[in-house]
Design an enzyme around this catalytic site. Structure first.
Site, PDB file in Angstrom:
ATOM      1  CE  LYS A  60       7.822 -21.542 -14.181  1.00  0.00           C
ATOM      2  NZ  LYS A  60       6.635 -21.733 -15.572  1.00  0.00           N
ATOM      3  NE  ARG A  84      -0.595   0.022   6.105  1.00  0.00           N
ATOM      4  CZ  ARG A  84      -0.567  -0.557   6.689  1.00  0.00           C
ATOM      5  NH1 ARG A  84      -1.678  -0.822   7.769  1.00  0.00           N
ATOM      6  NH2 ARG A  84       0.326  -1.645   7.138  1.00  0.00           N
ATOM      7  CB  THR A  85       0.794   0.210  -1.372  1.00  0.00           C
ATOM      8  OG1 THR A  85       1.487   1.047  -0.117  1.00  0.00           O
ATOM      9  CG2 THR A  85       1.000   0.920  -2.378  1.00  0.00           C
ATOM     10  CG  HIS A 103       5.593   4.611  -1.160  1.00  0.00           C
ATOM     11  ND1 HIS A 103       4.571   4.334  -2.386  1.00  0.00           N
ATOM     12  CD2 HIS A 103       5.262   3.920  -0.235  1.00  0.00           C
ATOM     13  CE1 HIS A 103       3.517   3.647  -1.772  1.00  0.00           C
ATOM     14  NE2 HIS A 103       3.905   3.008  -0.531  1.00  0.00           N
ATOM     15  NE  ARG A 114       5.594  -1.571  -1.685  1.00  0.00           N
ATOM     16  CZ  ARG A 114       4.748  -1.269  -0.731  1.00  0.00           C
ATOM     17  NH1 ARG A 114       4.847  -2.088   0.445  1.00  0.00           N
ATOM     18  NH2 ARG A 114       4.307   0.081  -0.471  1.00  0.00           N
TER      19      ARG A 114
HETATM   20  C1  NCD Z   1       5.469   2.178   3.524  1.00  0.00           C
HETATM   21  C2  NCD Z   1       6.345   1.669   2.608  1.00  0.00           C
HETATM   22  O1  NCD Z   1       6.283   0.643   2.154  1.00  0.00           O
HETATM   23  O2  NCD Z   1       7.333   2.314   2.177  1.00  0.00           O
HETATM   24  N1  NCD Z   1       4.539   1.729   3.730  1.00  0.00           N
HETATM   25  C3  NCD Z   1       3.331   2.043   3.077  1.00  0.00           C
HETATM   26  O3  NCD Z   1       3.197   1.891   1.789  1.00  0.00           O
HETATM   27  N2  NCD Z   1       2.239   2.522   3.673  1.00  0.00           N
HETATM   28  C4  NCD Z   1       6.103   2.678   4.921  1.00  0.00           C
HETATM   29  C5  NCD Z   1       7.094   1.339   5.487  1.00  0.00           C
HETATM   30  O4  NCD Z   1       7.076   0.232   5.192  1.00  0.00           O
HETATM   31  O5  NCD Z   1       7.344   1.874   6.329  1.00  0.00           O
END
Ligand code: NCD
Length: 311
Positions: A88, A59-60, A137, A109
């Site tokens: 590398k 999703r993100t 997040h 991320r």
């Molecule tokens: C979450 C995350 O990556 O922290 N997912 C997300 O971005 N919707 C929650 C999770 O992974 O449990």
């Protein structure tokens, strides 16, 4: 309020006024997108978003990319460090400098908590934290707030329960920081070993936020306006036996919701594993799939504000 060129690293970096403004813009975009010729269609034409994902995501990453495309911009990046020159031996700092010369905004991320801050120090473009280890997040928490506002009409005055892995779950950390600026009652519901992190609790105490901690979900449900479920973060456990002990600590089923308030909503950042039984999906309380859609609007608003497409 100034959004142009801003990094989004922590929920603590935003005032309530700023968060409310972003939510308002996201609601405007949601209304506009339903029109035959959306006004926001080309406001980021010529701009490029780089999505650097060192940890899995559905999703993100896809919602950031889709948000950029829907505003007329373009996207680049990678969904795994395996395919980048990090393999590398290139340093993160050099990778970031490189991406800065191609893109206008960087969404990242990483499993290490300080990675986005390091990126921001080395980037000449704004950096958005799309998940930093067991830290934060912030954009997920912003979209959680948008969902609550859009579905219940307000945030102030609500009783909100955060359930599951409150130790390693980064979305609940950011969400708690944001909620500390509203007049809410919070319940932290988790196995004792996965209780909310002290640094978050300390920050709430300083702001005089009302919160209670418990390890029983069932009897708390009737008091809640929002039930925010989370996944036990398997990948953060050092000890697999410990994970086995807590992995199914809370499983929400449709039967658990019989005494819930009429308008109570169930949210989840997703992915879910087994903490929400699919029989909850068809109840009037389930909102986690709508929440996904709100994520797109929120990220459109945020990108447009940061890149100057919206004021
Ligand atoms: C979450 C995350 O990556 O922290 N997912 C997300 O971005 N919707 C929650 C999770 O992974 O449990």
């Amino acid at each position: 309020m100034k959004f142009i060129g801003r990094d989004v690293l922590s929920a603590k970096d935003f005032t309530r006024e700023e968060v409310d403004y972003i939510i308002q813009k996201a609601q405007d975009i949601a209304a506009d997108i339903a029109q035959p010729t959306p006004r926001y269609r080309d406001i980021l034409k010529g701009k490029v978003l780089a999505a650097l994902f060192f940890e899995p995501s559905t999703r993100t990453r896809l919602s950031f990319e889709t948000a950029m495309l829907k505003l007329g911009g373009g996207v680049t990046g990678f969904a795994s460090s395996e395919v980048s020159s990090i393999r590398k031996g290139e340093t993160l700092a050099d990778t970031i400098r490189t991406v800065s010369s191609y893109a206008d905004v960087l969404v990242m991320r990483h499993d290490k908590e300080g990675a986005q801050r390091l990126a921001a120090q080395n980037a000449s473009i704004p950096v958005i934290n799309a998940g930093s280890g067991a830290g934060e997040h912030p954009t997920q928490a912003m979209l959680d707030l948008l969902t609550i506002k859009a579905e219940l009409g307000k945030i102030d005055g609500l009783t909100i329960g955060l359930v599951g892995d409150l130790k390693y779950g980064r979305t609940v950390h950011s969400l708690a920081y944001f909620l500390s600026q509203y007049d809410v009652n919070l319940y932290f519901i988790s196995p004792t070993t996965l209780a909310m992190q002290n640094r978050v609790l300390e920050s709430l105490t300083m702001k005089r936020v009302k919160f209670k901690q418990t390890n029983v979900l069932q009897k708390t449900i009737p008091e809640l306006d929002v039930l925010y479920m989370t996944r036990i973060q398997k990948e953060r456990f050092v000890d697999t036996e410990e994970f086995q002990r807590v992995k199914s600590a809370f499983v929400l089923t449709a039967e658990d919701l019989v005494n819930a308030r009429e308008k109570m909503i169930v949210l989840h950042p997703l992915p879910r594993v087994d903490e929400i039984n699919p029989n909850v999906d068809s109840t009037k309380h389930a909102r986690y799939f709508q929440q996904v859609r709100y994520g797109l609007y929120l990220r459109m608003a945020l990108l447009a504000l940061i890149l100057g497409g919206l004021k």
